[in-house]
Write an enzyme that holds these catalytic residues in place. Structure first.
Site, PDB file in Angstrom:
ATOM      1  N   CYS A 123      29.436  50.883  15.573  1.00  9.33           N
ATOM      2  CA  CYS A 123      29.671  50.506  14.177  1.00  9.33           C
ATOM      3  C   CYS A 123      28.527  51.026  13.302  1.00  9.33           C
ATOM      4  O   CYS A 123      28.410  50.640  12.143  1.00  9.33           O
ATOM      5  CB  CYS A 123      29.809  48.993  14.052  1.00  9.33           C
ATOM      6  SG  CYS A 123      28.395  48.117  14.736  1.00  9.33           S
TER       7      CYS A 123
ATOM      8  N   GLN B 214      36.996  41.527  16.512  1.00  7.27           N
ATOM      9  CA  GLN B 214      37.121  42.631  15.557  1.00  7.27           C
ATOM     10  C   GLN B 214      37.669  42.099  14.237  1.00  7.27           C
ATOM     11  O   GLN B 214      38.676  41.398  14.220  1.00  7.27           O
ATOM     12  CB  GLN B 214      38.069  43.701  16.123  1.00  7.27           C
ATOM     13  CG  GLN B 214      37.515  44.433  17.328  1.00  7.27           C
ATOM     14  CD  GLN B 214      36.417  45.427  16.958  1.00  7.27           C
ATOM     15  OE1 GLN B 214      36.283  45.841  15.799  1.00  7.27           O
ATOM     16  NE2 GLN B 214      35.612  45.796  17.935  1.00  7.27           N
TER      17      GLN B 214
END
Ligand SMILES: C[S@@+](CC[C@H](N)C(=O)[O-])C[C@H]1O[C@@H](n2cnc3c(N)ncnc32)[C@H](O)[C@@H]1O
Length: 542
Positions: free
Chosen positions: A491, A364
């Site tokens: 995302c 991340q």
């Protein structure tokens, strides 16, 4: 990271009315087809009053930006006709003159020529490169307005693509307000800079053009151009030590005595392709530690030696690696990797666990907000905590989500396509003395009839695909598996909305029924000043 097959909505959705619109358009690159659809769907209503109206290429129009569409483009309507026009970097409330550059099915794209009056919620962009850099597009929009716009985009996609009705009395409690990011600068732990033979300059600075080595660029791509690089000496999104490294390299890499040449994306000559800087944390001291990755077109360590000597003197630099990428493409993943200094990986701490991050494994990018994201995922997973449950972690990367849940469950099974990420996940499990996690290398776009036979029926599925979302094979598998809970982390709100539609409402043209109910959808801002939006969705079996 592996290149992901660019399968799209075209194959998944034939016969859907909104898909027809998608087919007519190509707002964005075909690699992210769902976004095209999402933008189109936002423009279908209201229809242009005058269908025949169509601006000519090169024509200038006076426009007012009404809102932001997915990918951060400003949506404007031509006065009197209602004809929809998209403009990169136009912000809500801004009145400007735009020149038509592309005509599409039922909309056009313009580039901004001149701002007549500024947008609402204007603020000064702290970064000197903000007006031209492809990284941050909304730095001069107040942060409150940025998150409001993201929240709005998710809502529109959920309604138009996901087909969830905002008339449903539960809708407002399902769609949660966006979680903003407390840290709006220096939040990125990874930045990829590119080398180029010529600095890209905005029109007003063209007189500053330099020839030879002083004209070489190291920086970020100009928006929408793979071959134009804006030279940057610092980036406000990355850590301070990473900026120290970037400045040190900028200071010397053009020096003719080093004999270094940037790679030319047209002629395919040259040596230096990318500079990737990753920031982690020393687990003992908690202080930043850095990996510097030179991506080059061939293996010539003697050429990199002076740069390595210079940057290895920066105390935070604990790893310098060289990825060799001989392809003509622009990816930064090498076919071979060599360690030039220090370690092969850096460490980071996430939700109390230690993770080793190597040059090409996914991690991340905003560590601070990943803590927030993972807490939301854990809350959605609703684990009993008695060590009895099975978790299936799809698209597990380096295993971070599954490993953070492992202490409360019987076993975690993780699936991931990138071999290096899988070995990192296994190494991360060992590093944290976690024995109840199994990570398997496999392509979730190519699952066969036997998928699911190697693990017990899960109680919770976590699915965190990258931008193309889930393949229809996986959707069908999940609809058959019928686990009590799915936590879908996304995302890309466009493909997320599409997949939620399938899981909840079914795939009509394939006679497949949906069996999930959307219980909550939580947008999270992981990337301030950029158009990216993350969502955590909870689905429960009906
Ligand atoms: C958004 S990342 C999520 C990673 C991880 N869940 C995390 O939070 O760090 C998506 C991951 O899916 C992997 N991936 C992409 N396509 C895949 C596929 N077809 N099959 C399996 N994994 C895939 C990528 O390599 C990447 O690690």
């Amino acid at each position: 990271m592996a290149t992901v097959p660019t399968y799209g909505l075209r194959r998944l959705n034939s016969g859907r009315p909104w898909m027809q619109n998608f087919r007519r358009s190509s707002i964005l690159s075909s690699a992210i087809p769902a976004i095209q659809d999402s933008e189109e769907s936002q423009f279908d209503s209201p229809k242009p009053k005058t269908q025949s109206y169509f601006p000519k290429r090169g024509q200038t129009l006076e426009l007012v930006c009404e809102s932001l569409a997915f990918k951060g483009k400003g949506v404007c309507k031509v006065a009197d006709t209602g004809f929809v026009v998209l403009c990169d970097r136009a912000l809500p409330g801004e009145r400007f003159v735009g020149r038509v550059t592309r005509k599409k099915g039922n909309y056009a794209e313009v580039t901004k020529v001149e701002t007549i009056s500024p947008h609402w919620d204007i603020v000064d962009a702290p970064c000197e490169y903000a007006p031209n850099c492809g990284g941050c597009k909304t730095q001069n929009l107040s942060y409150e307005a940025q998150v409001r716009a993201k929240e709005q985009q998710v809502q529109e996609l959920v309604i138009h693509v996901g087909k969830f009705s905002d008339k449903d009395p539960e809708f407002s409690s399902i769609l949660k307000p966006i979680v903003p990011c407390d840290i709006q600068f220096h939040y990125r732990n990874k930045m990829e800079f590119s080398f180029a033979t010529q600095k890209w300059l905005p029109r007003e600075l063209l007189h500053e053009k330099e020839d030879g080595a002083s004209g070489y660029a190291l920086g970020l791509h100009a928006p929408g151009f793979f071959d134009k690089v804006l030279n940057v000496n610092k980036c406000l999104l990355q850590s301070e030590p990473a900026n120290t490294v970037l400045a040190a390299i900028q200071e010397c890499w053009r020096d003719p005595q080093f004999g270094l040449s940037p790679y030319d994306v047209h002629s395919h000559d040259g040596f230096l392709k990318h500079l990737v800087l990753r920031t982690g944390r020393d687990i003992k001291t908690g202080l930043p530690e850095l990996m510097v990755n030179f991506v080059t077109s061939s293996y010539k360590p003697e050429l990199l030696k002076p740069l390595v000597e210079k940057i290895s003197a920066i105390p935070e630099v604990v790893s310098i690696v060289n990825n060799i990428n001989t392809s003509v493409g622009s990816t930064s993943v090498g076919e071979q990797e060599y360690i030039l200094h220090g370690k092969s990986a850096i460490t980071e701490i996430l939700r109390g666990l230690t993770f080793q991050i190597s040059a090409n494994s996914f991690f991340q990018t905003n560590t601070h907000q990943a803590e927030v994201l993972y807490k939301l995922i854990e809350d959605c997973a609703g684990l009993r905590g008695d060590g009895s449950e099975i978790v299936l972690d799809l698209f597990c990367g380096t295993g971070t989500i599954g490993l953070t849940l492992s202490r409360r469950v019987r076993h975690v099974y993780g699936y991931e396509v990138v071999a290096q990420a899988v070995s990192d996940a296994r190494r991360n499990a060992k590093l944290n003395s976690i024995c109840n996690a199994t990570f398997v290398e496999g392509d979730l776009n190519k699952i066969g009839e036997n998928f699911g036979k190697d693990f017990p029926k899960p109680d919770v599925v976590i699915s965190d695909p990258n931008r193309p979302g889930m393949h229809m094979k996986l959707i069908k598998f999940l609809l058959k598996l019928k686990v009590p809970r799915i936590v879908y982390v996304s995302c890309n709100p466009a493909t997320c909305a599409r997949d939620l539609d399938y899981l909840c409402h079914g795939v009509v043209e394939q006679n497949i029924e949906g069996c999930y109910k959307l219980k909550s959808l939580q947008p999270v801002d992981m990337f301030p000043h950029t158009p990216h939006i993350e969502c955590v969705c909870l689905l429960e079996l009906r």
